[in-house]
Design a protein around this motif. Structure first.
Motif, PDB file in Angstrom:
ATOM      1  N   PRO A  28       0.786  -1.240   0.000  1.00 47.25           N
ATOM      2  CA  PRO A  28       0.000   0.000   0.000  1.00 47.25           C
ATOM      3  C   PRO A  28       0.819   1.292   0.000  1.00 47.25           C
ATOM      4  N   GLU A  29       2.167   1.183   0.055  1.00 48.26           N
ATOM      5  CA  GLU A  29       2.966   2.405   0.044  1.00 48.26           C
ATOM      6  C   GLU A  29       3.001   3.049  -1.338  1.00 48.26           C
ATOM      7  N   GLY A  30       2.811   2.255  -2.380  1.00 53.19           N
ATOM      8  CA  GLY A  30       2.854   2.757  -3.745  1.00 53.19           C
ATOM      9  C   GLY A  30       1.902   1.978  -4.630  1.00 53.19           C
ATOM     10  N   PRO A  31       1.937   2.209  -5.934  1.00 50.93           N
ATOM     11  CA  PRO A  31       0.960   1.600  -6.839  1.00 50.93           C
ATOM     12  C   PRO A  31       1.353   0.235  -7.389  1.00 50.93           C
ATOM     13  N   TRP A  32       2.580  -0.231  -7.120  1.00 51.10           N
ATOM     14  CA  TRP A  32       3.042  -1.445  -7.788  1.00 51.10           C
ATOM     15  C   TRP A  32       2.692  -2.704  -7.004  1.00 51.10           C
ATOM     16  N   ARG A  33       2.716  -3.841  -7.698  1.00 49.30           N
ATOM     17  CA  ARG A  33       2.270  -5.127  -7.139  1.00 49.30           C
ATOM     18  C   ARG A  33       3.174  -5.578  -5.992  1.00 49.30           C
ATOM     19  N   PRO A  34       2.599  -5.916  -4.829  1.00 49.23           N
ATOM     20  CA  PRO A  34       3.389  -6.423  -3.701  1.00 49.23           C
ATOM     21  C   PRO A  34       3.746  -7.896  -3.910  1.00 49.23           C
ATOM     22  N   PRO A  35       4.660  -8.436  -3.092  1.00 51.58           N
ATOM     23  CA  PRO A  35       5.192  -9.788  -3.339  1.00 51.58           C
ATOM     24  C   PRO A  35       4.157 -10.900  -3.412  1.00 51.58           C
ATOM     25  N   SER A  36       3.100 -10.862  -2.589  1.00 52.15           N
ATOM     26  CA  SER A  36       2.150 -11.983  -2.567  1.00 52.15           C
ATOM     27  C   SER A  36       0.988 -11.804  -3.530  1.00 52.15           C
ATOM     28  N   SER A  37       0.930 -10.673  -4.211  1.00 51.42           N
ATOM     29  CA  SER A  37      -0.204 -10.393  -5.097  1.00 51.42           C
ATOM     30  C   SER A  37      -0.144 -11.259  -6.359  1.00 51.42           C
ATOM     31  N   VAL A  38      -1.311 -11.716  -6.804  1.00 56.63           N
ATOM     32  CA  VAL A  38      -1.402 -12.617  -7.956  1.00 56.63           C
ATOM     33  C   VAL A  38      -2.298 -11.999  -9.031  1.00 56.63           C
ATOM     34  N   GLN A  39      -1.814 -11.996 -10.252  1.00 60.82           N
ATOM     35  CA  GLN A  39      -2.645 -11.560 -11.381  1.00 60.82           C
ATOM     36  C   GLN A  39      -3.546 -12.714 -11.809  1.00 60.82           C
ATOM     37  N   ARG A  40      -4.851 -12.496 -11.713  1.00 61.82           N
ATOM     38  CA  ARG A  40      -5.812 -13.497 -12.153  1.00 61.82           C
ATOM     39  C   ARG A  40      -6.250 -13.183 -13.583  1.00 61.82           C
ATOM     40  N   GLY A  41      -7.050 -14.054 -14.157  1.00 61.17           N
ATOM     41  CA  GLY A  41      -7.592 -13.770 -15.480  1.00 61.17           C
ATOM     42  C   GLY A  41      -7.805 -15.024 -16.295  1.00 61.17           C
ATOM     43  N   SER A  42      -8.536 -14.862 -17.361  1.00 62.18           N
ATOM     44  CA  SER A  42      -8.872 -15.975 -18.237  1.00 62.18           C
ATOM     45  C   SER A  42      -7.671 -16.406 -19.073  1.00 62.18           C
ATOM     46  N   ILE A  43      -7.582 -17.704 -19.332  1.00 57.97           N
ATOM     47  CA  ILE A  43      -6.580 -18.233 -20.260  1.00 57.97           C
ATOM     48  C   ILE A  43      -7.263 -18.849 -21.475  1.00 57.97           C
ATOM     49  N   GLN A  44      -8.472 -18.399 -21.743  1.00 57.16           N
ATOM     50  CA  GLN A  44      -9.185 -18.832 -22.943  1.00 57.16           C
ATOM     51  C   GLN A  44      -8.416 -18.391 -24.189  1.00 57.16           C
ATOM     52  N   PHE A  45      -8.547 -19.139 -25.270  1.00 63.48           N
ATOM     53  CA  PHE A  45      -7.853 -18.808 -26.514  1.00 63.48           C
ATOM     54  C   PHE A  45      -8.684 -17.782 -27.297  1.00 63.48           C
ATOM     55  N   ILE A  46      -8.743 -16.556 -26.775  1.00 66.49           N
ATOM     56  CA  ILE A  46      -9.611 -15.545 -27.380  1.00 66.49           C
ATOM     57  C   ILE A  46      -9.091 -15.072 -28.722  1.00 66.49           C
ATOM     58  N   SER A  47      -7.832 -15.356 -29.061  1.00 70.79           N
ATOM     59  CA  SER A  47      -7.339 -14.984 -30.385  1.00 70.79           C
ATOM     60  C   SER A  47      -8.009 -15.829 -31.464  1.00 70.79           C
ATOM     61  N   LEU A  48      -8.549 -16.991 -31.080  1.00 68.97           N
ATOM     62  CA  LEU A  48      -9.304 -17.820 -32.021  1.00 68.97           C
ATOM     63  C   LEU A  48     -10.756 -17.374 -32.087  1.00 68.97           C
ATOM     64  N   CYS A  49     -11.359 -17.180 -30.896  1.00 70.71           N
ATOM     65  CA  CYS A  49     -12.763 -16.767 -30.844  1.00 70.71           C
ATOM     66  C   CYS A  49     -13.067 -16.301 -29.426  1.00 70.71           C
ATOM     67  N   PRO A  50     -13.428 -15.030 -29.227  1.00 70.08           N
ATOM     68  CA  PRO A  50     -13.724 -14.527 -27.886  1.00 70.08           C
ATOM     69  C   PRO A  50     -15.130 -14.883 -27.451  1.00 70.08           C
ATOM     70  N   GLY A  51     -15.443 -14.556 -26.203  1.00 64.02           N
ATOM     71  CA  GLY A  51     -16.784 -14.823 -25.684  1.00 64.02           C
ATOM     72  C   GLY A  51     -16.863 -16.157 -24.960  1.00 64.02           C
ATOM     73  N   ASP A  52     -18.048 -16.475 -24.484  1.00 63.80           N
ATOM     74  CA  ASP A  52     -18.277 -17.722 -23.755  1.00 63.80           C
ATOM     75  C   ASP A  52     -17.860 -18.909 -24.617  1.00 63.80           C
ATOM     76  N   PRO A  53     -16.857 -19.691 -24.189  1.00 62.78           N
ATOM     77  CA  PRO A  53     -16.397 -20.804 -25.039  1.00 62.78           C
ATOM     78  C   PRO A  53     -17.437 -21.899 -25.228  1.00 62.78           C
ATOM     79  N   SER A  54     -18.393 -21.993 -24.300  1.00 63.42           N
ATOM     80  CA  SER A  54     -19.422 -23.032 -24.410  1.00 63.42           C
ATOM     81  C   SER A  54     -20.610 -22.579 -25.245  1.00 63.42           C
ATOM     82  N   ARG A  55     -20.736 -21.255 -25.443  1.00 63.54           N
ATOM     83  CA  ARG A  55     -21.924 -20.703 -26.103  1.00 63.54           C
ATOM     84  C   ARG A  55     -23.180 -21.304 -25.475  1.00 63.54           C
TER      85      ARG A  55
END
Length: 307
Positions: free
Chosen positions: A244-271
């Motif tokens: 919290p002293e600055g804006p950058w990611r602290p040691p234990s922080s984890v970047q979450r997010g999708s690993i879907q292959f959106i370069s092939l086709c974005p959106g809900d993969p199951s449709r």
């Protein structure tokens, strides 16, 4: 896209030794999206309007719009939206969708929430152990973000459930190979040096390309699992003071997010909102072609450092 390279399914491989990885399970959930019926056609921001104004004077609508935003209102909105977890498909997500909808309505623009049934994933359990040749655990990664005394939003259920959306379930024991950013040329450099990632767990760092491409590249080269960590040189103390002293990611922080292959086709993969089998007809790929077949786990740089 027609030019996309499509990889054939890999045959399952017998695991080797050295590391155990057990990430998430796919579940069906529901997400909420805001549908703005009327959207301004001009670009948001004073610099953009200034550039346009060199070619033509700002319209009354542009001038009226630019009179509304302020740092104070942006700060208040951001503080409210980040006051509770709002992972897609959760009650917090719905509450924030309602907040955004009501804010848009207050500005005089019609807005509605349009629910859809989609495929989402949430972690049931994850683990990451470093083991020796006899299977003895040498190190067990916490896979948990620190609770910060000055930030009440840091103590939530989700801090202990870091994950990459659409990672399949699996338990893998294999040697670890570092592959930089996970570019094709990074794997080519390993191969040229006589290092194979076939049957290995690939360790890559975030940055330069989308995380889904990292997972896809590792899978295509024969890896059995992947780990993606935040590099402090680019997203941490290497850039300045960490939160919290600055804006950058602290040691234990984890970047979450999708690993879907959106370069092939974005959106809900199951449709899931379409009739059965309509996904391939809509975008040219089936659900199984749009998500990884190997487990993928995101790491903080504190958990990645021992590896």
């Amino acid at each position: 896209p027609e030019t996309a390279k499509r990889y054939p399914p890999r045959e399952p491989r017998e695991p080797e030794t050295e590391m155990i990885l057990s990430p998430s399970i796919l579940l069906l959930g529901q997400t909420c999206v805001t549908d703005i019926r009327e959207t301004p056609t001009f670009t948001i921001g004073q610099p953009s309007v200034a550039r346009m104004s060199r070619q033509s004077p700002a319209s009354p609508a542009e001038k009226a719009f630019l009179a509304v935003p302020s740092a104070e209102s942006a700060r208040a909105s951001l503080k409210h939206i980040t006051s509770r977890p709002h992972v897609a498909g959760t009650p917090g997500d719905h509450a924030m969708a309602e907040f955004v909808r009501d804010s848009i309505r207050a500005a005089g623009i019609p807005a509605e929430i349009d629910p859809h049934r989609v495929l989402l994933s949430y972690p049931l359990n994850r683990s990451l152990d470093l083991v020796d040749e006899e299977g003895k655990v040498l190190l067990r990664a916490p896979l948990s973000e620190d609770i910060l005394p000055d930030d009440p939003t840091s103590d939530t259920w989700w801090r202990n459930h870091t994950f990459n959306a659409y990672s399949p379930s699996g338990e893998v024991t294999a040697p670890v190979v570092y592959a930089n950013y996970g570019f094709p040329e990074d794997f080519d450099a390993l191969q040229a040096s006589g290092v194979s990632v076939v049957g290995a767990i690939v360790l890559m760092r975030y940055g330069k390309c989308f995380r889904g491409l990292k997972a896809r590249n590792a899978e295509a080269r024969g890896a059995v699992a992947a780990l993606i960590y935040s590099d402090p040189a680019e997203d941490g103390f290497g850039q300045g003071s960490v939160y919290p002293e600055g804006p950058w990611r602290p040691p234990s922080s984890v970047q979450r997010g999708s690993i879907q292959f959106i370069s092939l086709c974005p959106g809900d993969p199951s449709r899931a909102y379409l009739p059965a089998g309509a996904s391939e007809e809509l975008c040219g790929y089936t659900q199984s072609e749009l998500i990884p077949t190997i487990p993928v786990l995101p790491l903080s740089y504190a958990d990645a450092a021992p590896l």
